[in-house]
Design a protein around this motif. Sequence first.
Motif, PDB file in Angstrom:
ATOM      1  N   PRO A  61       0.733  -1.721  -0.589  1.00  0.00           N
ATOM      2  CA  PRO A  61       0.140   0.197  -0.031  1.00  0.00           C
ATOM      3  C   PRO A  61       1.067   1.530  -0.043  1.00  0.00           C
ATOM      4  O   PRO A  61       1.795   1.399   0.826  1.00  0.00           O
ATOM      5  CB  PRO A  61      -0.455  -0.320   1.564  1.00  0.00           C
ATOM      6  CG  PRO A  61       0.027  -0.892   2.077  1.00  0.00           C
ATOM      7  CD  PRO A  61       1.178  -1.870   0.749  1.00  0.00           C
ATOM      8  N   VAL A  62       0.268   2.481  -0.410  1.00  0.00           N
ATOM      9  CA  VAL A  62       1.110   4.043  -0.455  1.00  0.00           C
ATOM     10  C   VAL A  62       0.027   4.958   0.426  1.00  0.00           C
ATOM     11  O   VAL A  62      -0.904   4.761  -0.157  1.00  0.00           O
ATOM     12  CB  VAL A  62       0.632   3.538  -1.853  1.00  0.00           C
ATOM     13  CG1 VAL A  62       1.962   5.222  -2.173  1.00  0.00           C
ATOM     14  CG2 VAL A  62       1.964   3.040  -2.821  1.00  0.00           C
ATOM     15  N   TYR A  63       0.826   5.622   0.965  1.00  0.00           N
ATOM     16  CA  TYR A  63       0.657   6.531   1.942  1.00  0.00           C
ATOM     17  C   TYR A  63       1.034   7.581   2.107  1.00  0.00           C
ATOM     18  O   TYR A  63       2.419   7.512   1.702  1.00  0.00           O
ATOM     19  CB  TYR A  63       0.576   6.604   3.447  1.00  0.00           C
ATOM     20  CG  TYR A  63       0.183   7.160   4.298  1.00  0.00           C
ATOM     21  CD1 TYR A  63      -1.026   7.083   4.929  1.00  0.00           C
ATOM     22  CD2 TYR A  63       0.939   8.181   5.005  1.00  0.00           C
ATOM     23  CE1 TYR A  63      -1.334   8.175   5.785  1.00  0.00           C
ATOM     24  CE2 TYR A  63       0.687   8.812   6.119  1.00  0.00           C
ATOM     25  CZ  TYR A  63      -0.650   9.574   6.129  1.00  0.00           C
ATOM     26  OH  TYR A  63      -1.066   9.955   7.292  1.00  0.00           O
ATOM     27  N   GLY A  64       0.129   8.720   0.995  1.00  0.00           N
ATOM     28  CA  GLY A  64       0.829  10.299   0.486  1.00  0.00           C
ATOM     29  C   GLY A  64       1.027  11.237   1.527  1.00  0.00           C
ATOM     30  O   GLY A  64      -0.306  10.787   2.212  1.00  0.00           O
ATOM     31  N   MET A  65       1.692  11.307   1.478  1.00  0.00           N
ATOM     32  CA  MET A  65       2.185  12.752   1.924  1.00  0.00           C
ATOM     33  C   MET A  65       2.403  14.208   1.879  1.00  0.00           C
ATOM     34  O   MET A  65       3.145  14.257   0.393  1.00  0.00           O
ATOM     35  CB  MET A  65       2.785  13.149   3.247  1.00  0.00           C
ATOM     36  CG  MET A  65       2.008  12.282   4.807  1.00  0.00           C
ATOM     37  SD  MET A  65       3.114  12.225   6.321  1.00  0.00           S
ATOM     38  CE  MET A  65       4.050  11.950   6.136  1.00  0.00           C
ATOM     39  N   ASN A  66       1.965  15.085   1.314  1.00  0.00           N
ATOM     40  CA  ASN A  66       1.902  16.429   0.569  1.00  0.00           C
ATOM     41  C   ASN A  66       3.048  17.464   0.862  1.00  0.00           C
ATOM     42  O   ASN A  66       2.935  18.388   1.547  1.00  0.00           O
ATOM     43  CB  ASN A  66       0.299  17.189   0.058  1.00  0.00           C
ATOM     44  CG  ASN A  66       0.123  18.186  -0.962  1.00  0.00           C
ATOM     45  OD1 ASN A  66       1.357  18.617  -1.659  1.00  0.00           O
ATOM     46  ND2 ASN A  66      -0.585  18.979  -0.272  1.00  0.00           N
ATOM     47  N   ARG A  67       4.439  17.304  -0.024  1.00  0.00           N
ATOM     48  CA  ARG A  67       5.042  17.994  -0.131  1.00  0.00           C
ATOM     49  C   ARG A  67       4.976  18.937  -1.882  1.00  0.00           C
ATOM     50  O   ARG A  67       6.050  19.520  -2.345  1.00  0.00           O
ATOM     51  CB  ARG A  67       6.281  17.547   0.427  1.00  0.00           C
ATOM     52  CG  ARG A  67       6.793  17.403   1.803  1.00  0.00           C
ATOM     53  CD  ARG A  67       6.547  18.060   2.226  1.00  0.00           C
ATOM     54  NE  ARG A  67       5.378  18.813   2.942  1.00  0.00           N
ATOM     55  CZ  ARG A  67       4.931  20.183   3.713  1.00  0.00           C
ATOM     56  NH1 ARG A  67       6.545  20.488   3.930  1.00  0.00           N
ATOM     57  NH2 ARG A  67       4.524  20.776   3.573  1.00  0.00           N
ATOM     58  N   GLY A  68       3.939  18.524  -2.166  1.00  0.00           N
ATOM     59  CA  GLY A  68       3.851  19.404  -3.802  1.00  0.00           C
ATOM     60  C   GLY A  68       3.087  20.317  -3.863  1.00  0.00           C
ATOM     61  O   GLY A  68       2.487  20.739  -2.617  1.00  0.00           O
ATOM     62  N   THR A  69       2.169  20.784  -5.042  1.00  0.00           N
ATOM     63  CA  THR A  69       1.362  21.247  -4.975  1.00  0.00           C
ATOM     64  C   THR A  69       0.111  20.673  -5.052  1.00  0.00           C
ATOM     65  O   THR A  69      -1.061  21.536  -4.601  1.00  0.00           O
ATOM     66  CB  THR A  69       1.916  22.253  -6.680  1.00  0.00           C
ATOM     67  OG1 THR A  69       3.191  22.779  -6.738  1.00  0.00           O
ATOM     68  CG2 THR A  69       0.576  23.501  -6.645  1.00  0.00           C
ATOM     69  N   VAL A  70      -0.386  20.374  -5.964  1.00  0.00           N
ATOM     70  CA  VAL A  70      -1.902  19.638  -6.212  1.00  0.00           C
ATOM     71  C   VAL A  70      -1.590  17.976  -5.015  1.00  0.00           C
ATOM     72  O   VAL A  70      -0.952  17.506  -5.138  1.00  0.00           O
ATOM     73  CB  VAL A  70      -2.226  19.568  -6.869  1.00  0.00           C
ATOM     74  CG1 VAL A  70      -3.650  18.969  -6.708  1.00  0.00           C
ATOM     75  CG2 VAL A  70      -2.588  20.633  -8.345  1.00  0.00           C
ATOM     76  N   GLY A  71      -2.355  18.269  -3.930  1.00  0.00           N
ATOM     77  CA  GLY A  71      -2.869  16.847  -3.011  1.00  0.00           C
ATOM     78  C   GLY A  71      -4.012  16.084  -3.442  1.00  0.00           C
ATOM     79  O   GLY A  71      -4.066  15.650  -1.582  1.00  0.00           O
ATOM     80  N   PHE A  72      -4.725  16.357  -3.774  1.00  0.00           N
ATOM     81  CA  PHE A  72      -5.841  15.157  -3.784  1.00  0.00           C
ATOM     82  C   PHE A  72      -6.217  14.114  -3.526  1.00  0.00           C
ATOM     83  O   PHE A  72      -7.279  13.455  -2.738  1.00  0.00           O
ATOM     84  CB  PHE A  72      -6.547  15.272  -4.983  1.00  0.00           C
ATOM     85  CG  PHE A  72      -8.304  14.863  -5.042  1.00  0.00           C
ATOM     86  CD1 PHE A  72      -9.669  16.105  -4.306  1.00  0.00           C
ATOM     87  CD2 PHE A  72      -8.585  13.695  -5.394  1.00  0.00           C
ATOM     88  CE1 PHE A  72     -10.019  15.550  -4.727  1.00  0.00           C
ATOM     89  CE2 PHE A  72      -9.738  13.001  -4.834  1.00  0.00           C
ATOM     90  CZ  PHE A  72     -11.224  14.374  -4.812  1.00  0.00           C
ATOM     91  N   LEU A  73      -4.621  13.236  -4.008  1.00  0.00           N
ATOM     92  CA  LEU A  73      -4.706  11.937  -3.333  1.00  0.00           C
ATOM     93  C   LEU A  73      -3.994  11.532  -1.937  1.00  0.00           C
ATOM     94  O   LEU A  73      -2.861  11.232  -1.644  1.00  0.00           O
ATOM     95  CB  LEU A  73      -3.743  10.850  -4.178  1.00  0.00           C
ATOM     96  CG  LEU A  73      -3.991  11.268  -5.832  1.00  0.00           C
ATOM     97  CD1 LEU A  73      -4.351  10.641  -6.937  1.00  0.00           C
ATOM     98  CD2 LEU A  73      -6.343  10.367  -5.534  1.00  0.00           C
ATOM     99  N   MET A  74      -3.306  13.467  -1.645  1.00  0.00           N
ATOM    100  CA  MET A  74      -2.450  13.044  -0.388  1.00  0.00           C
ATOM    101  C   MET A  74      -2.483  13.178   1.425  1.00  0.00           C
ATOM    102  O   MET A  74      -3.736  13.702   1.484  1.00  0.00           O
ATOM    103  CB  MET A  74      -0.863  13.659  -0.787  1.00  0.00           C
ATOM    104  CG  MET A  74      -0.957  14.106  -2.401  1.00  0.00           C
ATOM    105  SD  MET A  74       0.227  12.352  -2.496  1.00  0.00           S
ATOM    106  CE  MET A  74       1.724  12.817  -1.898  1.00  0.00           C
ATOM    107  N   ASN A  75      -2.520  13.080   1.778  1.00  0.00           N
ATOM    108  CA  ASN A  75      -2.578  13.442   3.494  1.00  0.00           C
ATOM    109  C   ASN A  75      -2.235  14.241   3.846  1.00  0.00           C
ATOM    110  O   ASN A  75      -0.883  15.298   3.080  1.00  0.00           O
ATOM    111  CB  ASN A  75      -2.391  12.294   3.864  1.00  0.00           C
ATOM    112  CG  ASN A  75      -2.787  11.259   3.925  1.00  0.00           C
ATOM    113  OD1 ASN A  75      -4.323  10.583   4.169  1.00  0.00           O
ATOM    114  ND2 ASN A  75      -2.661   9.826   2.992  1.00  0.00           N
TER     115      ASN A  75
END
Length: 255
Positions: A61-75
């Motif tokens: 599984p993949v858990y995203g954390m937002n360190r970008g511009t757009v983060g709809f798929l990120m936590n």
Amino acid sequence: MAYPDKIAFKASSMPDAQHARTKLIARHGDVPVDEADVIVALGGDGFMLHTLHSVEAMAVPVYGMNRGTVGFLMNAFAIDDLHERLHAAETQLIHPLQMLATTADGTTHAALAINEVSLLRAGPQAAKLRISVDGRVRLDELVCDGALVCTPAGSTAYNYSAHGPILPMGADVLALTAMAAFRPRRWRGALLPNTAKVRFDVMEPAKRPVMADADSRSVTNVVSVEIASAPQITHRLLFDPGHGLDERLIREQFV
């Protein structure tokens, strides 16, 4: 998910993402992807898609954390309490689209798309496309800048910008959306069952060249593109409780 002992950290090339990866590894350690219980992806939605495609053959599984511009798929990003967040995370299963694009020289190119498969004009003149669904021609001629087929997970991306509908995750449908349709005038597209097989045939490809794109993997000079869901491939995304895709898709419609 089970309490994760081994975490692999992946980050985009952006300085914020690389700095976050360094700090997280210092706090939590790091293992190779093929040994990981979970992958933590640091970046924006584009990097999340890249990460998911890179582990398509794995069940991790993949858990995203937002360190970008757009983060709809990120936590949301945080250094602390990562193990606890992973332990409490909710799993969202998504299936990609399969694209088979045939070019003018007869070559077939296969690619998977988590968000959408799009066709776009590649010259100054509008594209002319014939659309078939499950072997039956549904639209003899669509004159447009392009068209796309998207999954529910991708419905808030390019599809939404093209005025396509936002699809709930459990809807079992795909959206077929036109970009700047000229004939039929302002045709917006259709909702299709996720078992549908969509085919685009490019009319006058030499005069009106078209390219196809599956999550930023592009094929030029296409003459036909076939698109179908790939239920045999499953991606596992992890979200903090109350912030999964279902909630985000609903929330997006009220902003």
